[in-house]
Design a protein around this motif. Structure first.
Motif, PDB file in Angstrom:
ATOM      1  N   TYR A  54      56.538 -54.408   5.646  1.00 23.71           N
ATOM      2  CA  TYR A  54      57.531 -55.477   5.773  1.00 23.71           C
ATOM      3  C   TYR A  54      58.421 -55.246   6.998  1.00 23.71           C
ATOM      4  O   TYR A  54      58.709 -56.157   7.767  1.00 23.71           O
ATOM      5  CB  TYR A  54      58.387 -55.537   4.505  1.00 23.71           C
ATOM      6  N   LEU A  98      59.660 -59.026  -2.493  1.00 27.10           N
ATOM      7  CA  LEU A  98      58.596 -58.051  -2.710  1.00 27.10           C
ATOM      8  C   LEU A  98      57.266 -58.765  -2.944  1.00 27.10           C
ATOM      9  O   LEU A  98      56.226 -58.385  -2.394  1.00 27.10           O
ATOM     10  CB  LEU A  98      58.957 -57.174  -3.910  1.00 27.10           C
ATOM     11  N   MET A 139      55.242 -49.082  -3.278  1.00 27.40           N
ATOM     12  CA  MET A 139      56.557 -49.521  -2.795  1.00 27.40           C
ATOM     13  C   MET A 139      56.818 -49.023  -1.378  1.00 27.40           C
ATOM     14  O   MET A 139      57.273 -49.781  -0.510  1.00 27.40           O
ATOM     15  CB  MET A 139      57.658 -49.027  -3.739  1.00 27.40           C
ATOM     16  N   GLU A 178      55.819 -60.180   0.258  1.00 31.00           N
ATOM     17  CA  GLU A 178      55.154 -59.187   1.108  1.00 31.00           C
ATOM     18  C   GLU A 178      53.802 -58.781   0.542  1.00 31.00           C
ATOM     19  O   GLU A 178      52.801 -58.710   1.264  1.00 31.00           O
ATOM     20  CB  GLU A 178      56.050 -57.954   1.267  1.00 31.00           C
ATOM     21  N   ARG A 216      62.695 -59.055  -6.284  1.00 30.29           N
ATOM     22  CA  ARG A 216      61.336 -59.357  -6.751  1.00 30.29           C
ATOM     23  C   ARG A 216      60.651 -60.427  -5.888  1.00 30.29           C
ATOM     24  O   ARG A 216      59.466 -60.314  -5.567  1.00 30.29           O
ATOM     25  CB  ARG A 216      61.401 -59.800  -8.213  1.00 30.29           C
ATOM     26  N   TRP A 271      65.959 -55.221  -2.350  1.00 31.30           N
ATOM     27  CA  TRP A 271      64.996 -56.117  -1.720  1.00 31.30           C
ATOM     28  C   TRP A 271      64.762 -57.343  -2.603  1.00 31.30           C
ATOM     29  O   TRP A 271      64.752 -58.469  -2.146  1.00 31.30           O
ATOM     30  CB  TRP A 271      63.698 -55.356  -1.471  1.00 31.30           C
ATOM     31  N   PRO A 273      56.449 -54.524 -11.037  1.00 28.81           N
ATOM     32  CA  PRO A 273      57.823 -54.704 -10.543  1.00 28.81           C
ATOM     33  C   PRO A 273      58.892 -54.128 -11.474  1.00 28.81           C
ATOM     34  O   PRO A 273      59.830 -53.464 -11.021  1.00 28.81           O
ATOM     35  CB  PRO A 273      57.954 -56.239 -10.428  1.00 28.81           C
ATOM     36  N   GLY A 295      63.992 -50.769  -2.714  1.00 33.94           N
ATOM     37  CA  GLY A 295      62.896 -51.724  -2.784  1.00 33.94           C
ATOM     38  C   GLY A 295      62.896 -52.531  -4.061  1.00 33.94           C
ATOM     39  O   GLY A 295      62.629 -53.738  -4.056  1.00 33.94           O
TER      40      GLY A 295
END
Length: 445
Positions: free
Chosen positions: A65, A405, A58, A408, A402, A400, A426, A396
């Protein structure tokens, strides 16, 4: 244009160097010796994968990112003004961690440099210089601290590729080689096999003891510098083509490997020292001088070994100095990256300004050692760092989202969508990791 690491090897060596520090070589063997040897090792290896690795993925992902310093990287996770301000606050708190840690870390590293110099002066027969270098004194502490800052500044001012990557790629392989040399030498000494057995053969009745598990969890968290911003910072220099989960796993294995090697060297060395008449454990079985183990037990051990012990003392403290330097450059890089990006100042100038400022704080700690040294350690590593780690994983995992994420992580990992990792990670990092970190926080307050 913002710098990036030139190769995957350079990034892994730099990131592993940031994680590999005195916490591995000094803290881990001490924790293992104090918590049942093999039982602690078993719990640590399990928990570093249960807590450290998922959170490392993470932190590196947030950094890559953001492609910026820690504050601006986490700010980009927010979707509204309030979210961005909240994320930035976590980033600012995170930047405080490596800065505070460096103020006491440089003092300890200065002790290492003093003992390294003492090993040289002893070989040359300069007894008075050796005595001064090994004695705990204000003058020696300040000189060692300032020399260590100078080394750190010289590496960081050269930049990501020419400074951090170049020296990490040289120093980390040297670290492993020196460890192996020490390991094979220690094994030839009487008493080493008893120490090796204590370290590698677990007492299964102790593995599930709450105190041991909490200690192992804390060590797993701190050994990878989770919440220390270094991994987020290095992630921001990582190419979009890199496979983040695989790279994070390689860093985790390297870091854990160094901690394991440190135990292979230091625990057998402790039992060799006991065999040579050095007192290690108190009557109740607790470890004596656990905080200063490498500065008391090991020099006493090397002195009992004659000329070869002097050479091994030199090798050991070179190794310790390397581990300290690879960590300190990542700590100084965090505020340097922020100031150079925000104020458009030159890297050498800001490196010297910030390095000098932190050196002044370290000198103040030296002058007020009894009241400030332990306080700064507790404040930075036991109170602020876990909170920042919790902040990163919550930002995160929840802010942020799923989908972002995945967007990225899939860069450089096209097979991610159908992998077992993506089906588990996740949800795990959003739910399980925060609970484990809260347990670490609760144990430290």
């Amino acid at each position: 244009m913002r710098e990036h690491f030139g190769s995957r090897f350079g990034f892994i060596m730099a990131a592993a160097g940031a994680a590999v520090g005195l916490g591995n070589i000094w803290g881990f063997p001490t924790q293992a010796a104090s918590n049942g040897g093999g039982a602690f090792l078993m719990a640590y290896l399990f928990l570093v994968m249960l807590l450290g690795f998922p959170m490392l993925v993470m932190e590196v992902a947030i950094g890559r990112y953001g492609q910026a310093n820690p504050v601006d990287s986490v700010r980009k996770l927010g979707r509204s003004g309030i979210q961005k301000r909240l994320a930035a606050a976590v980033g600012y708190l995170g930047m405080l961690v490596p800065s505070l840690v460096l103020t006491f870390y440089a003092i300890v590293a200065g002790w290492l440099l003093a003992f390294l110099a003492a090993a040289m002066t002893r070989l040359m027969g300069w007894d008075s210089a050796t005595e001064w270098l090994q004695a705990f004194g204000l003058g020696r502490n300040i000189v060692g601290t300032l020399i260590f800052y100078l080394l750190t500044i010289l590496v960081v001012q050269a930049g990501v590729r020419n400074g951090i990557e170049r020296w990490s790629a040289r120093l980390m392989p040297a670290l492993f080689v020196l460890f192996l040399v020490l390991f094979f030498y220690i094994l030839t000494q009487e008493g080493a096999m008893a120490g090796l057995k204590h370290y590698l053969v677990p007492d299964f009745s102790k593995v599930l003891e709450p105190k041991l598990l909490v200690s192992a969890m804390g060590q797993a968290f701190f050994s990878l510098t989770i919440g220390g911003c270094s991994m987020l910072m290095y992630g921001s220099y990582l190419s979009k083509q890199e496979n983040i989960p695989r790279t994070a796993l390689q860093i985790t294995l390297l870091d854990t490997g160094v901690a394991f090697l440190a135990g292979l060297v230091i625990l057998p060395a402790m039992f060799v020292a006991m065999n040579n008449g050095v007192t290690i454990f108190a009557d109740d079985g607790s470890l004596l001088d656990s905080d200063t183990l490498v500065f008391t037990v090991l020099p006493a051990l090397f002195e009992t070994m004659g000329p070869s012990g002097l050479v091994m003392s030199l090798v050991f403290f070179v190794l310790m100095a390397i581990a300290a330097l690879t960590s300190s450059i990542s700590m100084l890089e965090v505020p340097v990256s922020y100031t150079t990006e925000r104020f458009k100042a030159s890297r050498p100038f800001m490196t010297w300004v910030l390095g000098t400022g932190l050196a002044v704080l370290s000198v103040i700690i030296c002058f007020n050692f009894g009241s400030l040294f332990g306080f700064v350690i507790r404040l930075s590593t036991q109170q602020i760092q876990p909170l920042v780690g919790l902040g990163f994983v919550l930002l995160g995992g929840w802010m942020w989202g799923r989908a972002k994420l995945f967007e990225e992580l899939v860069q450089g990992t096209p097979e991610l969508a159908n992998s077992l990792f993506w089906r588990i990670w996740p949800t795990y990092v959003r739910v399980v990791c925060p609970l484990l970190v809260i347990l670490v926080i609760a144990s430290n307050w």
